[in-house]
Motif scaffolding. Sequence first.
Motif, PDB file in Angstrom:
ATOM      1  N   ASP A 198       0.828  -1.206   0.000  1.00  0.00           N
ATOM      2  CA  ASP A 198       0.000   0.000   0.000  1.00  0.00           C
ATOM      3  C   ASP A 198       0.862   1.256   0.000  1.00  0.00           C
ATOM      4  O   ASP A 198       0.533   2.247  -0.676  1.00  0.00           O
ATOM      5  N   ALA A 199       1.964   1.256   0.752  1.00  0.00           N
ATOM      6  CA  ALA A 199       2.861   2.417   0.783  1.00  0.00           C
ATOM      7  C   ALA A 199       3.469   2.671  -0.588  1.00  0.00           C
ATOM      8  O   ALA A 199       3.578   3.814  -1.049  1.00  0.00           O
ATOM      9  N   ASP A 200       3.892   1.571  -1.283  1.00  0.00           N
ATOM     10  CA  ASP A 200       4.449   1.725  -2.640  1.00  0.00           C
ATOM     11  C   ASP A 200       3.400   2.252  -3.610  1.00  0.00           C
ATOM     12  O   ASP A 200       3.693   3.096  -4.469  1.00  0.00           O
ATOM     13  N   ASP A 201       2.183   1.752  -3.471  1.00  0.00           N
ATOM     14  CA  ASP A 201       1.114   2.231  -4.354  1.00  0.00           C
ATOM     15  C   ASP A 201       0.828   3.711  -4.134  1.00  0.00           C
ATOM     16  O   ASP A 201       0.618   4.463  -5.097  1.00  0.00           O
ATOM     17  N   ARG A 202       0.808   4.131  -2.867  1.00  0.00           N
ATOM     18  CA  ARG A 202       0.567   5.554  -2.593  1.00  0.00           C
ATOM     19  C   ARG A 202       1.710   6.408  -3.135  1.00  0.00           C
ATOM     20  O   ARG A 202       1.472   7.501  -3.670  1.00  0.00           O
ATOM     21  N   ARG A 203       2.960   5.923  -2.999  1.00  0.00           N
ATOM     22  CA  ARG A 203       4.108   6.667  -3.514  1.00  0.00           C
ATOM     23  C   ARG A 203       4.044   6.765  -5.040  1.00  0.00           C
ATOM     24  O   ARG A 203       4.302   7.841  -5.627  1.00  0.00           O
ATOM     25  N   THR A 204       3.693   5.688  -5.689  1.00  0.00           N
ATOM     26  CA  THR A 204       3.566   5.707  -7.153  1.00  0.00           C
ATOM     27  C   THR A 204       2.446   6.631  -7.602  1.00  0.00           C
ATOM     28  O   THR A 204       2.586   7.393  -8.576  1.00  0.00           O
ATOM     29  N   ALA A 205       1.305   6.584  -6.883  1.00  0.00           N
ATOM     30  CA  ALA A 205       0.183   7.462  -7.236  1.00  0.00           C
ATOM     31  C   ALA A 205       0.560   8.926  -7.032  1.00  0.00           C
ATOM     32  O   ALA A 205       0.192   9.794  -7.845  1.00  0.00           O
ATOM     33  N   ARG A 206       1.328   9.202  -5.959  1.00  0.00           N
ATOM     34  CA  ARG A 206       1.748  10.582  -5.704  1.00  0.00           C
ATOM     35  C   ARG A 206       2.675  11.086  -6.806  1.00  0.00           C
ATOM     36  O   ARG A 206       2.544  12.213  -7.283  1.00  0.00           O
ATOM     37  N   ARG A 207       3.614  10.250  -7.234  1.00  0.00           N
ATOM     38  CA  ARG A 207       4.514  10.645  -8.316  1.00  0.00           C
ATOM     39  C   ARG A 207       3.755  10.853  -9.623  1.00  0.00           C
ATOM     40  O   ARG A 207       4.049  11.790 -10.383  1.00  0.00           O
ATOM     41  N   ALA A 208       2.790   9.987  -9.882  1.00  0.00           N
ATOM     42  CA  ALA A 208       1.988  10.138 -11.099  1.00  0.00           C
ATOM     43  C   ALA A 208       1.199  11.441 -11.076  1.00  0.00           C
ATOM     44  O   ALA A 208       1.114  12.163 -12.088  1.00  0.00           O
ATOM     45  N   ILE A 240       2.061  14.139  -9.450  1.00  0.00           N
ATOM     46  CA  ILE A 240       3.027  15.242  -9.620  1.00  0.00           C
ATOM     47  C   ILE A 240       3.361  15.431 -11.093  1.00  0.00           C
ATOM     48  O   ILE A 240       3.404  16.556 -11.613  1.00  0.00           O
ATOM     49  N   VAL A 241       3.610  14.304 -11.784  1.00  0.00           N
ATOM     50  CA  VAL A 241       3.937  14.395 -13.212  1.00  0.00           C
ATOM     51  C   VAL A 241       2.765  14.981 -13.992  1.00  0.00           C
ATOM     52  O   VAL A 241       2.939  15.859 -14.856  1.00  0.00           O
TER      53      VAL A 241
END
Length: 349
Positions: free
Chosen positions: A3-13, A15-16
Amino acid sequence: MCDADDRRTARRALIVIGLLLAATIGLALVYATRRVLIWILIAAFFAVALKPLVDLLQRRLVRRRALATLLVFVGTFVVLTALAAVIVVPLVDEVIKFVDHAPQLLRETKAGRGPIGRLMERFGLREYLVSHSGQLARYGERLRQPAFGVLRGLVETVAGLVTVIVLAYLMVLESPRITGTVLAAAGERRARRWRRIGHEISRTVTGYLTGNVLISLICGLLTFLVLLVTGVPFAAVIALLVAIADLIPLVGATLGAVIAAVAGFVHSPTAGIVVLVFFVVYQQFENHVLQPIVLSRAVRLNPLTVLVSLLLAAQLAGLVGALLAIPAASIVQILLREYAPLRRPPSPG
């Protein structure tokens, strides 16, 4: 962990996506306000060019900044008006002569007489002119119809000119206050560097503008004398077009040479050859004598950088971009030299 990795990936997406949206909105705003931005850019170049003269006048004669700025702008306007009067008065006379002579010229051309008629006869174009004379006349009538569009373009040009003058005046007037505020916030070390950069940029822009105008005036004057001696009609109009074309770096002199040579050959083969030889000699003189003397001390750019800058600026901003490409490229070079110095490779051993 997943879940932490998914939230980090969603946050980066996100931002982009946000950066892409911001860039898109920014480019759209630039495109929508491109005319105003071009006015501001032109005003900034004129302000940088006139600021040293205002500073000198303020130090030597006039203490008040507003009065010194006003005197410099009024003096510049008077000089430009006088030059325009010297050019426009013979230009108007030539245009009036051309308008009066146009019907006779058209009749001679249709009959295959006169320089243009003989030229069209030689290339087989006279028959096309005679057979399509009605269509050409209707096309000429349609050209007269969009008077409102011409008037609107004239009003927009005058409004742009007034806006550029007012912007340049305010930039020069407020430059000490703006510069002082920025340098005070930057610190002593940065302030020294920024003063040096500002001095180099001001010298570059001033030298380029004055030098380019001087070279164009010399080209136009010499062209007028050659056309006058060879008897080519409408010499003042052609010389003015050549001088305006010569303002465009690199390709301007060639465009002017084509205009004048065509006019010379239309008048007579001898005049055309004389004009062509003159431009071949003059371009060598301008490229190897005038430009190195006038521009080399102000703008230090290699030919490849000049050509690339001209092509990109002309594509982005048309004629205005081509005129401002060289000083803009020189400013970029100054900034790169200050903030991105080339690192020398370490010596072996």
